[in-house]
Design an enzyme around this catalytic site. Structure first.
Site, PDB file in Angstrom:
ATOM      1  N   GLU A 111       0.986  -1.245  -0.088  1.00 54.26           N
ATOM      2  CA  GLU A 111       0.027  -0.072   0.022  1.00 54.26           C
ATOM      3  C   GLU A 111       1.054   1.204  -0.159  1.00 54.26           C
ATOM      4  OE1 GLU A 111      -2.768  -0.406   3.035  1.00 54.26           O
ATOM      5  OE2 GLU A 111      -4.037  -1.884   2.212  1.00 54.26           O
ATOM      6  N   GLU A 133      -5.983  -8.142  -1.821  1.00 59.49           N
ATOM      7  CA  GLU A 133      -6.621  -7.953  -0.358  1.00 59.49           C
ATOM      8  C   GLU A 133      -7.986  -7.350  -0.563  1.00 59.49           C
ATOM      9  OE1 GLU A 133      -4.791  -5.737   2.596  1.00 59.49           O
ATOM     10  OE2 GLU A 133      -2.834  -5.883   2.154  1.00 59.49           O
TER      11      GLU A 133
END
Length: 452
Positions: free
Chosen positions: A233, A353
């Site tokens: 991320e 995810e």
């Protein structure tokens, strides 16, 4: 049913055995031996555990256009996240959890597990300080890779965290500051400080060229590794234009490919659109998402990026929407990124995810199955059309006795029958597209049942 029960019990016996032999007294070794015998019988009574070969002939996953390929056939991924595999492999007494999770994944027809290949500073750190490594922890990562190979699971290994957990970019900045070479105390100096770039490059080189003490393969030569993920991320909020992050991504992806040309590479993006993207106001959850310094299309279009990555967390992105509204948004989010990859990027997209929080005020356990199915159905439809929707990895799975690693999204899959069944069904329908259910192995046996 009998085989499923045997698989579940074998997981429990493996953990019980380790606990018993770690104790004191005469009874524990006796019970431990009996448990071990039972475990071996139940685990290996059926030798067809894996859908993948385990010998030296294991092939690297490749990419051709918008699809993954393995041994000349399209590959679609159903997988999961267990970020904790290395951490739980440091201590011999907790390693059975790793084996149990990988075995359970294989039994559900899952083929890829995403996990951390980093722990910078702190407890049981892999990298103690810049360029200094704990061999004990490196051997734990060796074990994870070797054990995954034994169970026919491939690994998506992430190399650093944008967040502070397990060190992340914050730890690199602190190291540079402590050594008196840091340009700034800002966490985002990770992306532009020359000294920190050298730290990270050294880390990457060390990991990629590591020779596994169990298998004898250098990591860069081991096809058990599905791909490398550059960063979990990445965000550079100090430069909303995205130029700073883009420059770092271009340099680091080229650096990785200069060392390892065997493996696929992805960034680890959340999937938000940047300030210049026409989708910033039509697909992004809210205005803040375009100010994080990342841009899904621009970042993913880098030459050395083999496939794109997207995360799905509507619970964290919205605070006023109900479940059905979130589910409708997720459909739009997933389809948008598949469209980007089909039409513009011409690369596969992995939803690396996805999860639904159990902390929502209106949360019902049944919502998770509905939420997961919404995502997986869209991927399946794309796969049937030979599109770019290449797979998804649920966040997160773990085994019993691991509440300290759990969060609002985690679950033990075999304790939630609806999720377990959905997972197997999706594994099987992807396997049928690939023709894997006709081959000898776990998938043929798993998917032969009418309900799958």
């Amino acid at each position: 049913m009998q085989r499923d029960l045997r698989s579940h019990l074998s997981l429990r016996f493996l953990i019980m055995y380790r606990k018993m032999v770690a104790g004191n007294g005469v009874l524990f070794p006796i019970l431990g031996f009996a448990s071990c015998v039972a475990f071996i019988y139940m685990s290996f009574g059926d030798l067809k555990l894996s859908s993948s070969p385990k010998g030296k002939g294991l092939s690297f996953v490749q990419r051709n256009g918008t699809q993954f390929f393995l041994d000349g056939k399209p590959l679609y991924v159903n997988g999961w996240n267990s970020y904790w595999l290395m951490a739980q492999s440091v201590d011999e007494n907790s390693r059975p959890r790793v084996s149990a999770m990988l075995q359970a994944g294989a039994k559900m027809g899952l083929t890829v597990c995403r996990t951390w290949a980093f722990n910078d500073g702190g407890y049981d750190a892999l990298q103690l300080s810049p360029g200094q490594f704990d061999e004990r922890v490196f051997k734990a990562l060796d074990y994870v890779i070797a054990e995954a190979r034994q169970h026919g699971i491939r690994l998506l290994l992430s190399l650093v965290n944008n967040l502070q957990a397990y060190g992340g970019k914050t730890q690199y900045v602190e190291w540079a500051w402590q050594e008196g070479v840091g340009l700034s105390s800002s966490n985002d100096s990770f992306f532009f400080d020359p000294s920190i770039r050298k730290y990270f490059k050294n880390y990457v080189r060390t990991v990629l060229t590591r020779k596994n003490t169990i298998t004898g393969f250098e990591y860069r030569n081991d096809p058990t590794i599905f791909a490398w993920e550059l960063m979990n991320e990445p965000r550079c909020m100090s430069d909303p234009s995205g130029d700073t992050l883009q420059d770092w991504l271009e340099e680091m992806t080229a650096f990785i490919k200069s060392i390892d040309k065997n493996h696929l590479l992805t960034i680890g993006l959340e999937g938000f659109y940047g300030p210049k993207s026409p989708k910033k106001s039509t697909v992004n959850p809210e205005e803040w998402a375009s100010t994080l310094g990342s841009d899904f299309v621009r970042n993913s279009n880098i030459t050395n990026v083999d496939f794109t990555s997207v995360h799905i967390y509507p619970d964290h992105w919205f605070h006023v929407l109900g479940f059905e509204e979130k589910r409708n948004y997720v459909s739009k989010w997933v389809r948008s990124h598949i469209e980007d990859c089909d039409k513009e990027l011409k690369k596969p997209v992995m939803f690396t995810e996805y999860g639904l929080s159990n902390q929502n005020k209106d949360f019902q356990p049944s919502q998770r199955e509905q939420f997961y199915r919404t995502i997986l159905d869209i991927i399946y439809k794309s796969a049937k059309k030979k599109g770019s929707g290449a797979g998804a990895l649920v966040w997160q799975f773990f085994v019993e006795g691991m509440e300290e690693y759990n969060d609002e999204f985690g679950l033990v899959p075999w304790e939630t029958p609806s999720i377990y069944k959905l997972t197997v069904q999706h594994s099987c329908r992807l396997a049928r597209i690939q023709g894997l259910t006709q081959e000898k192995g776990n998938l043929k046996d798993l998917c032969s049942k009418k309900e799958n």
